[in-house]
Design a protein around this motif. Structure first.
Motif, PDB file in Angstrom:
ATOM      1  N   LEU B  34     -18.375 -16.578  47.393  1.00  0.00           N
ATOM      2  CA  LEU B  34     -17.391 -16.986  48.406  1.00  0.00           C
ATOM      3  C   LEU B  34     -17.593 -16.203  49.694  1.00  0.00           C
ATOM      4  O   LEU B  34     -17.627 -16.769  50.791  1.00  0.00           O
ATOM      5  N   THR B  51     -26.745 -22.327  51.601  1.00  0.00           N
ATOM      6  CA  THR B  51     -27.016 -22.717  50.222  1.00  0.00           C
ATOM      7  C   THR B  51     -28.437 -22.326  49.819  1.00  0.00           C
ATOM      8  O   THR B  51     -28.676 -21.837  48.717  1.00  0.00           O
ATOM      9  N   VAL B 153     -22.593 -22.578  43.846  1.00  0.00           N
ATOM     10  CA  VAL B 153     -21.375 -23.357  44.124  1.00  0.00           C
ATOM     11  C   VAL B 153     -20.370 -22.501  44.901  1.00  0.00           C
ATOM     12  O   VAL B 153     -19.738 -22.965  45.860  1.00  0.00           O
ATOM     13  N   GLY B 154     -20.222 -21.234  44.503  1.00  0.00           N
ATOM     14  CA  GLY B 154     -19.311 -20.322  45.207  1.00  0.00           C
ATOM     15  C   GLY B 154     -19.668 -20.191  46.679  1.00  0.00           C
ATOM     16  O   GLY B 154     -18.791 -20.171  47.551  1.00  0.00           O
ATOM     17  N   VAL B 156     -21.272 -22.430  48.530  1.00  0.00           N
ATOM     18  CA  VAL B 156     -20.935 -23.693  49.199  1.00  0.00           C
ATOM     19  C   VAL B 156     -19.430 -23.734  49.497  1.00  0.00           C
ATOM     20  O   VAL B 156     -19.020 -24.062  50.615  1.00  0.00           O
ATOM     21  N   VAL B 157     -18.624 -23.369  48.492  1.00  0.00           N
ATOM     22  CA  VAL B 157     -17.167 -23.368  48.698  1.00  0.00           C
ATOM     23  C   VAL B 157     -16.813 -22.390  49.827  1.00  0.00           C
ATOM     24  O   VAL B 157     -15.972 -22.692  50.689  1.00  0.00           O
ATOM     25  N   VAL B 160     -17.454 -23.964  53.208  1.00  0.00           N
ATOM     26  CA  VAL B 160     -16.467 -25.003  53.521  1.00  0.00           C
ATOM     27  C   VAL B 160     -15.117 -24.386  53.878  1.00  0.00           C
ATOM     28  O   VAL B 160     -14.497 -24.727  54.888  1.00  0.00           O
ATOM     29  N   VAL B 161     -14.678 -23.423  53.041  1.00  0.00           N
ATOM     30  CA  VAL B 161     -13.399 -22.769  53.288  1.00  0.00           C
ATOM     31  C   VAL B 161     -13.462 -21.920  54.555  1.00  0.00           C
ATOM     32  O   VAL B 161     -12.564 -21.964  55.401  1.00  0.00           O
TER      33      VAL B 161
END
Lengths: 111, 234
Positions: B34, B51, B153-154, B156-157, B160-161
């Motif tokens: 994150l 990514t 995935v973390g 990418v999130v 976005v966040v």
């Protein structure tokens, strides 16, 4: 903000990816050439992370716009010290981040 | 049942057992991913770049180092050098796990070490030394899959966040906080503590050097001081 173009960034990612893969692969592929890493080398290699992480993080905490700032008006430094104490006793990354950010926000917006 | 099917069944078992053993470690990559995503987007990296950095380098500390330095205006060469210095420790993991991967075929030996990150290394080594995993490459791959997937995935999130978080919250400060959380694990004895103090002090003292070269100078000073301390203490 970085001013480097997309191609340069991708090349940097590629260089670090390949270099890192070489570090991880080298002894697995060359096994037999080197029976064991000497204890002496182990101890020297163990110094690298401590030295390099400190060299990365110290300027983030102790400097403001290039000048040394060690007063109580340096919120990042104070939050960093609190986070270090928490990290030392808990060895928990999540708790360290939460307490560190909480301290920073408290100093910035409340105190 | 014919031979091939039997072998596939064994592979499946090995990979599933690896994934079960590796799953808890994957949770540990969540805050890390994150923060990388948030930091990457804040210095102007795109989603594919962030990514790619997470997926192809698969090393949290080095990725954050690059992002932190580039965000601070360091030259690309210094950012690359710093990331590689940080990752040089993987040669230790490589040497340490090599005897256990010795009997695997060429393809396995060239590819599996890509996943040789701290927790994966520790879990696989532990299983190999207990003789549980039978030196199967599939088991190692199973251990690595959850960490790699959750980490990417973390990130990418995080991208976005992070794109939606106001600048004033200073979420980028999570990067030095992660460095702080990690450095305590490497402070094992007096020489490593002195290496850190000298490394940090050195980097601050010569911060005016161009291209963030102060980072490399500080690191070198830290290693030399730690080395001297080791020599004195025997």
């Amino acid at each position: 903000m970085t001013d480097y173009g997309s191609l340069v960034i991708w090349m940097a990612i590629a260089v670090v990816a390949v270099g890192t893969w070489v570090f991880r692969t080298v002894f697995v592929v060359l096994f037999g050439l080197l029976d064991d890493v000497p204890q002496r080398v182990h101890r020297i290699l163990a110094l690298i992370p401590a030295a390099v992480i400190a060299a990365i993080v110290a300027p983030d905490l102790f400097l403001r716009e290039g000048a040394l700032a060690v007063g109580i008006d340096n919120e990042q430094l104070l939050a960093g010290i609190v986070a270090f104490v928490v990290a030392w006793y808990t060895e928990n990354m999540f708790v360290t981040i939460v307490v560190g950010m909480g301290t920073l926000w408290t100093l910035l917006f409340i105190v | 049942m014919n031979r091939t099917l039997g072998a596939l069944d064994t592979h499946r078992e090995d990979i599933l057992r690896g994934m079960r053993d590796g799953a808890p470690a994957a949770l540990g990559t969540v805050p890390y991913g994150l923060v990388l995503g948030i930091a990457a987007v804040s210095i102007g990296l795109t989603l594919p770049q962030a990514t790619g950095l997470a997926a192809f380098v698969f090393a949290g500390l080095a990725s954050l180092t690059m992002v932190d330095l580039l965000g601070g205006g360091a030259s690309i060469a210094v950012a690359i050098a710093a990331a590689l210095i940080v990752n040089f420790r993987f040669t230790m993991y490589s040497a340490s796990i090599a005897p256990h991967l010795e009997e695997l075929g060429r393809v396995w030996r060239w590819t599996l070490p890509f996943f040789l990150v701290g927790p994966v290394y520790a879990i696989a080594l532990n299983a190999y030394e207990r003789g549980r995993a039978d030196h199967h490459g599939w088991y190692f791959l199973g251990v690595a899959i959850p960490s790699w997937t959750v980490w990417v995935v973390g990130t990418v999130v995080g991208v976005v966040v992070g794109a939606g978080v106001p600048e004033s919250l200073q979420l980028g400060f999570a990067v030095p906080l992660i460095f702080i959380a990690i450095i305590v694990r490497f402070l094992e004895d007096v020489p490593t503590v002195l290496a850190a103090v000298a490394g940090g002090g050195g980097a601050v003292a010569v911060v005016d050097l161009p291209f963030n070269l102060g980072l490399l100078v500080g690191t070198a000073v830290g290693i030399l001081v730690g080395f001297a301390a080791q020599a004195v203490r025997g």
